[in-house]
Motif scaffolding. Structure first.
Motif, PDB file in Angstrom:
ATOM      1  N   SER A 195       0.830  -1.208   0.000  1.00  0.00           N
ATOM      2  CA  SER A 195       0.000   0.000   0.000  1.00  0.00           C
ATOM      3  C   SER A 195       0.866   1.260   0.000  1.00  0.00           C
ATOM      4  O   SER A 195       1.880   1.331   0.692  1.00  0.00           O
ATOM      5  N   PHE A 196       0.433   2.256  -0.796  1.00  0.00           N
ATOM      6  CA  PHE A 196       1.082   3.568  -0.816  1.00  0.00           C
ATOM      7  C   PHE A 196       0.085   4.655  -0.396  1.00  0.00           C
ATOM      8  O   PHE A 196       0.190   5.798  -0.827  1.00  0.00           O
ATOM      9  N   PHE A 212      -2.047  -2.468 -18.928  1.00  0.00           N
ATOM     10  CA  PHE A 212      -0.686  -2.933 -18.687  1.00  0.00           C
ATOM     11  C   PHE A 212       0.196  -1.738 -18.350  1.00  0.00           C
ATOM     12  O   PHE A 212      -0.109  -0.588 -18.704  1.00  0.00           O
ATOM     13  N   GLY A 213       1.290  -2.009 -17.639  1.00  0.00           N
ATOM     14  CA  GLY A 213       2.152  -0.907 -17.257  1.00  0.00           C
ATOM     15  C   GLY A 213       3.312  -1.334 -16.385  1.00  0.00           C
ATOM     16  O   GLY A 213       3.581  -2.530 -16.193  1.00  0.00           O
ATOM     17  N   TYR A 214       3.976  -0.324 -15.845  1.00  0.00           N
ATOM     18  CA  TYR A 214       5.166  -0.500 -15.007  1.00  0.00           C
ATOM     19  C   TYR A 214       4.928   0.230 -13.693  1.00  0.00           C
ATOM     20  O   TYR A 214       4.466   1.377 -13.671  1.00  0.00           O
ATOM     21  N   THR A 215       5.259  -0.442 -12.566  1.00  0.00           N
ATOM     22  CA  THR A 215       5.075   0.133 -11.237  1.00  0.00           C
ATOM     23  C   THR A 215       6.377   0.040 -10.452  1.00  0.00           C
ATOM     24  O   THR A 215       7.052  -0.989 -10.477  1.00  0.00           O
ATOM     25  N   SER A 216       6.709   1.119  -9.755  1.00  0.00           N
ATOM     26  CA  SER A 216       7.849   1.132  -8.839  1.00  0.00           C
ATOM     27  C   SER A 216       7.425   1.936  -7.605  1.00  0.00           C
ATOM     28  O   SER A 216       6.343   2.522  -7.591  1.00  0.00           O
ATOM     29  N   PRO A 217       8.256   1.989  -6.565  1.00  0.00           N
ATOM     30  CA  PRO A 217       7.853   2.747  -5.378  1.00  0.00           C
ATOM     31  C   PRO A 217       7.550   4.218  -5.651  1.00  0.00           C
ATOM     32  O   PRO A 217       6.745   4.823  -4.934  1.00  0.00           O
ATOM     33  N   ASN A 218       8.159   4.813  -6.664  1.00  0.00           N
ATOM     34  CA  ASN A 218       7.965   6.243  -6.894  1.00  0.00           C
ATOM     35  C   ASN A 218       7.283   6.591  -8.214  1.00  0.00           C
ATOM     36  O   ASN A 218       6.794   7.711  -8.361  1.00  0.00           O
ATOM     37  N   ASN A 244     -11.998 -10.401  -3.487  1.00  0.00           N
ATOM     38  CA  ASN A 244     -10.733 -11.020  -3.090  1.00  0.00           C
ATOM     39  C   ASN A 244      -9.826  -9.958  -2.474  1.00  0.00           C
ATOM     40  O   ASN A 244      -9.341  -9.060  -3.182  1.00  0.00           O
ATOM     41  N   PRO A 245      -9.535 -10.049  -1.170  1.00  0.00           N
ATOM     42  CA  PRO A 245      -8.699  -9.026  -0.533  1.00  0.00           C
ATOM     43  C   PRO A 245      -7.257  -9.022  -1.019  1.00  0.00           C
ATOM     44  O   PRO A 245      -6.520  -8.062  -0.770  1.00  0.00           O
ATOM     45  N   ASN A 246      -6.839 -10.074  -1.742  1.00  0.00           N
ATOM     46  CA  ASN A 246      -5.468 -10.138  -2.243  1.00  0.00           C
ATOM     47  C   ASN A 246      -5.347  -9.651  -3.683  1.00  0.00           C
ATOM     48  O   ASN A 246      -4.279  -9.760  -4.289  1.00  0.00           O
ATOM     49  N   PHE A 247      -6.441  -9.137  -4.225  1.00  0.00           N
ATOM     50  CA  PHE A 247      -6.392  -8.497  -5.534  1.00  0.00           C
ATOM     51  C   PHE A 247      -6.571  -6.995  -5.343  1.00  0.00           C
ATOM     52  O   PHE A 247      -7.448  -6.539  -4.593  1.00  0.00           O
ATOM     53  N   SER A 248      -5.765  -6.196  -6.041  1.00  0.00           N
ATOM     54  CA  SER A 248      -5.807  -4.744  -5.886  1.00  0.00           C
ATOM     55  C   SER A 248      -6.372  -4.066  -7.135  1.00  0.00           C
ATOM     56  O   SER A 248      -5.673  -3.918  -8.138  1.00  0.00           O
ATOM     57  N   THR A 250      -2.664   3.508  -6.223  1.00  0.00           N
ATOM     58  CA  THR A 250      -2.386   3.773  -4.809  1.00  0.00           C
ATOM     59  C   THR A 250      -1.868   2.530  -4.100  1.00  0.00           C
ATOM     60  O   THR A 250      -1.530   2.591  -2.914  1.00  0.00           O
ATOM     61  N   GLU A 251      -1.808   1.406  -4.806  1.00  0.00           N
ATOM     62  CA  GLU A 251      -1.246   0.168  -4.281  1.00  0.00           C
ATOM     63  C   GLU A 251      -0.381  -0.478  -5.360  1.00  0.00           C
ATOM     64  O   GLU A 251      -0.397  -0.068  -6.518  1.00  0.00           O
ATOM     65  N   TRP A 252       0.335  -1.523  -4.949  1.00  0.00           N
ATOM     66  CA  TRP A 252       1.221  -2.245  -5.864  1.00  0.00           C
ATOM     67  C   TRP A 252       0.929  -3.733  -5.733  1.00  0.00           C
ATOM     68  O   TRP A 252       1.138  -4.330  -4.675  1.00  0.00           O
ATOM     69  N   GLN A 253       0.442  -4.353  -6.799  1.00  0.00           N
ATOM     70  CA  GLN A 253       0.179  -5.788  -6.810  1.00  0.00           C
ATOM     71  C   GLN A 253       1.508  -6.516  -6.978  1.00  0.00           C
ATOM     72  O   GLN A 253       2.157  -6.416  -8.018  1.00  0.00           O
ATOM     73  N   ARG A 254       1.885  -7.303  -5.951  1.00  0.00           N
ATOM     74  CA  ARG A 254       3.191  -7.965  -5.968  1.00  0.00           C
ATOM     75  C   ARG A 254       3.117  -9.413  -6.454  1.00  0.00           C
ATOM     76  O   ARG A 254       4.127  -9.966  -6.899  1.00  0.00           O
TER      77      ARG A 254
END
Length: 318
Positions: A31-32, A256-262, A152-156, A164-168
């Motif tokens: 979560s962010f 589709f896309g790219y996610t990082s912490p920032n 499903n709480p494990n799907f974002s 606002t979140e990151w699916q790992r």
């Protein structure tokens, strides 16, 4: 009856927000929510309507804004976006466009409200003497709401749509939706004001599945069938026509896309199809495809913003 479902929907929303939900597995989702994410996107979604001229003839009206820009900000449980469109350079007349959305995020509940206003259309496909027929007084104003719950709480869903979140880890979920809205369409015909009021409510069950690729990349296909009711009230001078319509809808999406912490960057492709069991004087055009590109950046919230949001959270808890 037309107004009762609005109060029902609002009550259902706040009742749902108060329910307990299953805790998320932190290995699936990061979560962010304590960071602000600012995001800008451009999309090609068009605004089009079918006009019933008489019993046998109809034509289409389209706004001349081929591209729309949206700026959004999300922080904690709040989200806000503002959409606008520049004037098309290849056309001599303007389309005025405004799109404002507010979102609330509470655990697995997502509530959105939208105000949308579009004015200035032209007749699609017909050019006489190198000039397309203008409809400068044709205007639409709509207020819409959507209440969604991620089973499903494990799907974002917040990762896919709002970042606002990151699916790992890869996961999917059914997402029931209750959608409701009011739209007012106005025009002028020979100095007479033409007005159509549309009240709508529908139920949809979305299904999303996110494949996580090499930790940072993701691909998410989605399907959303829906059914609903639409109440229309058409007025022109002393003429009045009312209809109750059964509606169906199907939305297909690919994200589709790219996610990082920032940073986040990505693209969406959507196909919308809508239909009803009868024709009214003005209908939303069915079967529209559009694309969206976006870029976002996360950063720590300023102390003043954090203080105000913490104050709101304390008031809500009381």
């Amino acid at each position: 009856m037309k107004y009762i479902f609005f109060f029902f929907c609002i009550g259902l929303t706040f009742n749902g927000f108060c329910q307990e939900t299953v805790d998320k597995d932190s290995t699936y989702i990061t979560s962010f929510k304590h960071k602000i994410i600012l995001k800008a996107n451009i999309n090609t979604q068009t605004e089009s309507y079918s006009i019933q001229k008489n019993d046998t003839e109809n034509f289409s009206l389209t706004a001349n804004n081929n591209f729309k820009f949206t700026l959004s900000a999300n922080y904690e449980f709040l989200g806000l976006s503002i959409g606008f469109s520049p004037k098309a350079r290849n056309l001599p007349y303007k389309t005025s466009f405004q799109d404002i959305k507010m979102r609330l995020f509470v655990k697995q509940w997502i509530q959105s409200f939208q105000y949308r206003r579009v004015r200035g259309f032209y007749r699609d496909g017909e050019i006489l003497e190198n000039v397309q027929e203008q409809f400068p007084y044709f205007k639409t104003i709509s207020w819409n709401g959507t209440t969604s719950y991620v089973l499903n709480p494990n799907f974002s869903l917040k990762h896919v749509l709002f970042n606002t979140e990151w699916q790992r880890k890869s996961a999917g979920s059914l997402i029931p939706n209750l959608r409701y809205g009011y739209q007012r369409i106005t025009d002028r015909i020979d100095s007479l004001k033409e007005v159509q009021n549309i009240y709508s409510i529908s139920l949809a069950t979305d299904y999303y599945y996110t494949w996580v690729i090499e930790n940072n990349w993701f691909v998410t296909p989605a399907i959303s069938p829906g059914i609903g009711l639409r109440f229309t009230d058409y007025n022109l001078d002393k003429f009045n026509e009312q209809n109750t319509l059964f509606t169906t809808a199907l939305n297909l999406g690919l994200y589709f896309g790219y996610t990082s912490p920032n940073m986040v960057i990505g693209a969406n492709f959507n196909f919308d199809s809508k239909a009803s069991n009868a024709k009214t004087k003005t209908n939303i055009i069915s079967d529209r495809s559009y694309a969206k590109l976006y870029f976002g950046y996360r950063f720590n919230a300023p102390a003043s913003v954090k203080k105000q949001v913490d104050w709101i959270k304390e008031k809500v808890k009381k």
